[in-house]
Every structure is written in structure tokens, then in C-alpha cells.
Design an enzyme around this catalytic site. Structure first.
Site, PDB file in Angstrom:
ATOM      1  N   LEU A   1       0.798  -1.220   0.000  1.00 54.32           N
ATOM      2  CA  LEU A   1       0.000   0.000   0.000  1.00 54.32           C
ATOM      3  C   LEU A   1       0.827   1.264   0.000  1.00 54.32           C
ATOM      4  O   LEU A   1       0.333   2.331  -0.309  1.00 54.32           O
ATOM      5  CB  LEU A   1      -0.936   0.024   1.209  1.00 54.32           C
ATOM      6  CG  LEU A   1      -1.985  -1.081   1.269  1.00 54.32           C
ATOM      7  CD1 LEU A   1      -2.960  -0.799   2.384  1.00 54.32           C
ATOM      8  CD2 LEU A   1      -2.711  -1.216  -0.049  1.00 54.32           C
TER       9      LEU A   1
ATOM     10  N   LEU B   1     -10.327  -0.317  -4.077  1.00 53.72           N
ATOM     11  CA  LEU B   1      -9.777  -1.436  -3.323  1.00 53.72           C
ATOM     12  C   LEU B   1      -8.411  -1.083  -2.772  1.00 53.72           C
ATOM     13  O   LEU B   1      -7.575  -0.525  -3.492  1.00 53.72           O
ATOM     14  CB  LEU B   1      -9.673  -2.668  -4.238  1.00 53.72           C
ATOM     15  CG  LEU B   1      -8.800  -3.829  -3.738  1.00 53.72           C
ATOM     16  CD1 LEU B   1      -9.404  -4.458  -2.487  1.00 53.72           C
ATOM     17  CD2 LEU B   1      -8.615  -4.877  -4.836  1.00 53.72           C
ATOM     18  N   SER B   2      -8.175  -1.420  -1.504  1.00 56.46           N
ATOM     19  CA  SER B   2      -6.852  -1.331  -0.904  1.00 56.46           C
ATOM     20  C   SER B   2      -6.337   0.118  -0.965  1.00 56.46           C
ATOM     21  O   SER B   2      -6.975   1.009  -0.407  1.00 56.46           O
ATOM     22  CB  SER B   2      -5.909  -2.309  -1.612  1.00 56.46           C
ATOM     23  OG  SER B   2      -4.700  -2.442  -0.925  1.00 56.46           O
ATOM     24  N   ALA B   3      -5.204   0.377  -1.617  1.00 56.59           N
ATOM     25  CA  ALA B   3      -4.754   1.761  -1.763  1.00 56.59           C
ATOM     26  C   ALA B   3      -5.804   2.590  -2.505  1.00 56.59           C
ATOM     27  O   ALA B   3      -5.988   3.777  -2.218  1.00 56.59           O
ATOM     28  CB  ALA B   3      -3.419   1.805  -2.500  1.00 56.59           C
TER      29      ALA B   3
ATOM     30  N   GLY C   1      -8.918   2.059  -2.157  1.00 59.10           N
ATOM     31  CA  GLY C   1      -9.917   2.310  -1.125  1.00 59.10           C
ATOM     32  C   GLY C   1      -9.522   3.462  -0.223  1.00 59.10           C
ATOM     33  O   GLY C   1     -10.356   4.289   0.159  1.00 59.10           O
TER      34      GLY C   1
END
Length: 471
Positions: free
Chosen positions: A5, A140-142, A144
Site C-alpha cells: 500500500l 480497493l486497498s490503496a 480504497g
């Protein structure tokens, strides 16, 4: 995606982008693009003007084509009728193609990657005729983490968001801080989390975006506590209780918890997926609850994109209102008391309206239940153009009223010369990463210490610009 991330230049890229999926088109020339992003879009054939728009941000090591191919948003766009924009970052920005959610230079209003995404939305609204009231963002993820930051920085642009395996808005302002966020080591109260959102667009009156939060309980890249922190943050921003309004069991070992606003409508939803690791939940198949396909970080569980789309109301025809026609435009829009920073508006009621939506300069400014509204947080001596539409019981936006232009009263500028430390202490500037920035304009004033001196000009309440050459 463990450790992905916050990767910086010099880290080995673990995965290469896949080939673009069918129907995905790159759009160039969408703006000044200060964040050095690429814009890709998917528009179903025959999509009419006035359809919603979804912005979908990929995770680390992924591309726009990956997200288009596996997240399910493309098939939902076909089924429900909306356009999708996929921003894409790359190794020139981050070695693992992560969105830079942890750097204020990229994650705040008007700056870097966040501003590039806002420019993509503006371009798509013009290019595809997208409905300004129905623009949503998910990631999603980063992606997100960047989604949460976009919701905080541009609540006037996005009506709703969905954060999958992501982080609270402005959880980190440095790479070191990002690791603490991912591990769940940031312990703030709901009010402190909410303040991080409110600080991104001071004076914004609402309405705030509705937020869905998706999290696997076995996620060891972004610890599950981040989901409850997101819940605390956005319930506080909405001014509602973090006590659940309802809890239900869904397929895929998923628990959905709703947090309702005063009208009884969920403003925040928390989806917790038992046993799922780090990724976006998908459920391949052709059933009416399914979507997406499995791949790295696209995990077979439940169709998160379809549930998110329904939360946003994308599965409902938002064109005509009751009886097949939109409610008529309110008449008699007029300005009342006007100050340096506020404008009072009123209009005649529309039969059948349950609320109204006020637009300032083409973007939503408020949704009052009655026939009056006071717009606040404005700049002195500035002209604003307003229009109003009625909302039907099903949430349909009616026809817009003729525009009304109102100019706020003036403000007498004042200047103060001091060192950067004093400017911050007396509320004219703020610090980030050891540097000082003027409040309002965010102009870079240099190092945060007593050895750097500037003259700041207050052009409006809370808004300062550097005026070293003279006030």
C-alpha cells in the site's frame, strides 16, 4: 497485497498490467492532470444522457483493465445503465502502481492524484452527459484509501462511496504513518476521525456522501479495525449514532450492519466477510446476486459491487418520477439575507415533493426538507448561481428551476507579517510534513520554523494568500 500500500520508487514491481478488457477506452486531454494519472472509461452502448457515473480505483499492482475485467462494474453498468471511469496510476508515481493515499500532495482537494480524478469526473460529465447528482466512487486497498480521501475532499462531487479493504480518510499524511494505519495502530475517537473529513473542505454544509465499507475479517494487510474506524468516521460526519440500526446475514459468510440517518435510510453500511483475506469480494456467475470473476485480490465470496450498486440506488430507474414524469421545477426562487459568507434562499412549494435539492454553480449544495435554505461557507464579494429541484418520494430529482445569481457582500482584506511558526500558532496557516501552508489557499510557505517570514493577506474569512510583494 501485503506491504504494497505504500511502496515507493526502488521497490520491485510484482505484477504487470494485463491487457485492456473489451470496451475499455483510454481518454486523453481530460484536464491538467496534476497527479499524472491515466483515464479509462467504459460506456454501455446507447447509454442516454443523464445516467449515473461510477469511478472505480484499482489496488496496488493492478491496472484499470484488471479492475474492469474482474470487479463486476462493467456487467453492472450494462445491467443498470451507467458509465464507469477507471483512473489508473503506474510505476512513474509509485513502484507498485499504488494510489498515493498517504501523501497530502496527492490526497487533498485541488492537489495531485485527487484533483486528477476530479478532473476525470468533470470530463465524463461533459463527454457522457452524466448526472451530476449521481456520481459515485469506489476502490480497493490503496484505491480504497484514496476513495475515502476523495469523499472527504470532494463531498460536493460524489454522492456516495465504497471503500474495500481500505483506510479512513486522511488516516496518514506520510509513508511512516501509513504503516500505522494499515496495522490498526491509530487510536482516535469518532469525533477525531470525523474532524479529519470536515477539515478537508471547511464550511461544506452537506449533504455528505453515503458510504459502504467492505472488509475481510482475515485481512492481515489492512487490519479489520480499519473498517470500524471508517464506520466511526462516517457515522460521525453524518451526525448519526455508531450503534447499529440493523444487522443481517448475507451470503458468503457476510454480515451487513446498517447505520440509518434521521429519515430511516442507511447512510453508512458495514460489510464484514468472515474468513476473507485482503481483496475485493466477487461472486462469479449469472445469478441476480452475482458478479465479477476471480483473480489475484479478487476473492470468491459475495458480489460486493452489486450490493454497493444497490446501496447507491443504481438498480432503480432514476429517470421519471411517479406517474412517469419528473416533478415540475420550483417557482419563485429568490434570495433573502446575504452576508459575506452566506446566502438565504426561498422558493414556492411543489406538490408531491418530499424534499428539495439546491445546486450552487451546477453542483449539489444542500437537500432541505422545506422551501428555504441558507448556503454558508461562501467567499465574500463572489457571485454564485443557484437552482432548485424537487425530490419525489422515490428519490427522483425533478426539473431544475431557472437559475438565480447572487453576490455575497464584500470583505476588507487585511495583512499580517510574521514568521511561519507564529502564522500557524495564530491560525493563519497549518503544517504538513515539516512545511507550512497558508490556510484556505494551501500556498507553500516553506519550512515550519521561526526563521522563515511571510506576509499573509486575508482575502476572506479563513482564506489567506502569500503577499510578500505588498498587501
Amino acid at each position: 497485497m501485503s506491504g504494497l500500500l505504500t511502496a515507493t520508487a526502488g521497490t520491485v514491481l510484482l505484477a504487470q498490467p494485463v491487457s485492456a478488457a473489451g470496451g475499455l477506452t483510454q481518454v486523453t486531454g481530460f484536464g491538467s492532470n496534476p497527479g499524472n494519472l491515466s483515464m479509462f472509461s467504459y460506456v454501455p452502448a446507447g447509454l442516454p444522457s443523464g445516467a449515473p457515473l461510477v469511478v472505480a480505483l484499482h489496488g496496488c499492482t493492478q491496472s484499470a483493465a484488471d479492475y474492469h475485467a474482474h470487479s463486476g462494474w462493467a456487467e453492472l453498468a450494462d445491467a443498470y445503465g451507467f458509465a464507469v471511469v477507471y483512473p489508473q496510476t503506474g510505476p512513474a508515481n509509485n513502484a507498485l502502481s499504488c494510489f498515493t493515499w498517504f501523501d497530502p500532495a496527492d490526497s487533498t482537494r485541488g492537489r495531485g492524484e485527487a484533483e486528477s480524478v476530479a478532473q476525470m469526473v468533470a470530463d465524463a460529465r461533459t463527454r457522457y452527459g452524466s448526472d451530476a447528482d449521481r456520481v459515485f466512487v469506489t476502490g480497493l486497498s490503496a484505491g480504497g484509501g484514496m476513495t475515502a480521501n476523495l469523499l472527504a475532499a470532494y463531498p460536493d462531487v460524489f454522492a456516495g462511496g465504497s471503500v474495500a479493504s481500505g483506510l479512513p480518510a486522511q488516516c496518514a499524511t506520510s509513508q511512516a504513518g501509513a504503516s500505522r494505519c494499515q496495522s490498526g495502530s491509530v487510536n482516535l475517537t469518532p469525533a477525531q476521525w470525523g474532524d479529519k473529513v470536515r477539515a478537508q473542505y471547511p464550511g461544506y454544509p452537506g449533504p455528505w456522501p453515503r458510504v459502504a465499507i467492505w472488509q475481510g475479517t482475515s485481512d492481515y494487510t489492512v487490519q479489520p479495525v480499519n473498517a470500524t474506524e471508517l464506520r466511526d468516521q462516517w457515522t460521525d460526519v453524518h451526525g448519526i449514532s455508531p450503534t447499529p440500526s440493523s444487522t443481517v446475514a448475507l451470503p458468503g459468510n457476510t454480515t451487513l450492519t446498517d447505520y440509518d440517518d434521521a429519515s430511516g435510510r442507511p447512510a453508512v453500511q458495514l460489510y464484514q466477510i468472515g474468513g476473507m483475506g485482503h481483496g475485493l469480494a466477487v461472486d462469479p456467475g449469472t445469478g441476480d446476486q452475482q458478479c465479477g470473476s476471480t483473480a489475484a485480490y479478487f476473492l470468491d465470496s459475495i458480489c460486493s459491487s452489486r450490493h454497493t450498486a444497490r446501496f447507491w440506488g443504481l438498480d432503480v430507474d432514476a429517470g421519471p418520477g411517479e406517474g412517469g414524469e419528473k416533478l415540475p421545477a420550483p417557482s419563485g426562487l429568490a434570495a433573502g439575507a446575504t452576508s459575506d459568507t452566506s446566502v438565504a434562499l426561498s422558493w414556492s412549494p411543489v406538490e408531491g415533493a418530499t424534499a428539495y435539492r439546491v445546486h450552487r454553480d451546477g453542483t449539489p449544495a444542500g437537500a432541505p426538507a422545506g422551501t428555504s435554505f441558507t448556503d454558508t461557507g461562501l467567499l465574500p464579494g463572489t457571485s454564485y448561481t443557484y437552482s432548485v429541484a424537487a425530490l419525489a418520494a422515490d428519490g427522483t430529482t425533478g426539473q431544475m428551476s431557472p437559475p438565480l445569481t447572487v453576490t455575497t457582500t464584500g470583505h476588507t482584506p487585511s495583512c499580517t507579517t510574521a514568521d511561519n511558526y507564529t502564522h500557524v500558532a495564530e491560525g493563519r496557516a497549518h503544517t504538513s510534513g515539516g512545511l507550512t501552508y497558508a490556510n484556505g489557499s494551501d500556498e507553500n510557505m516553506g519550512l515550519y520554523n521561526v526563521f522563515v517570514t511571510h506576509t499573509l493577506k486575508q482575502t476572506s474569512p479563513g482564506h489567506y494568500v502569500i503577499a510578500d510583494s505588498g498587501c
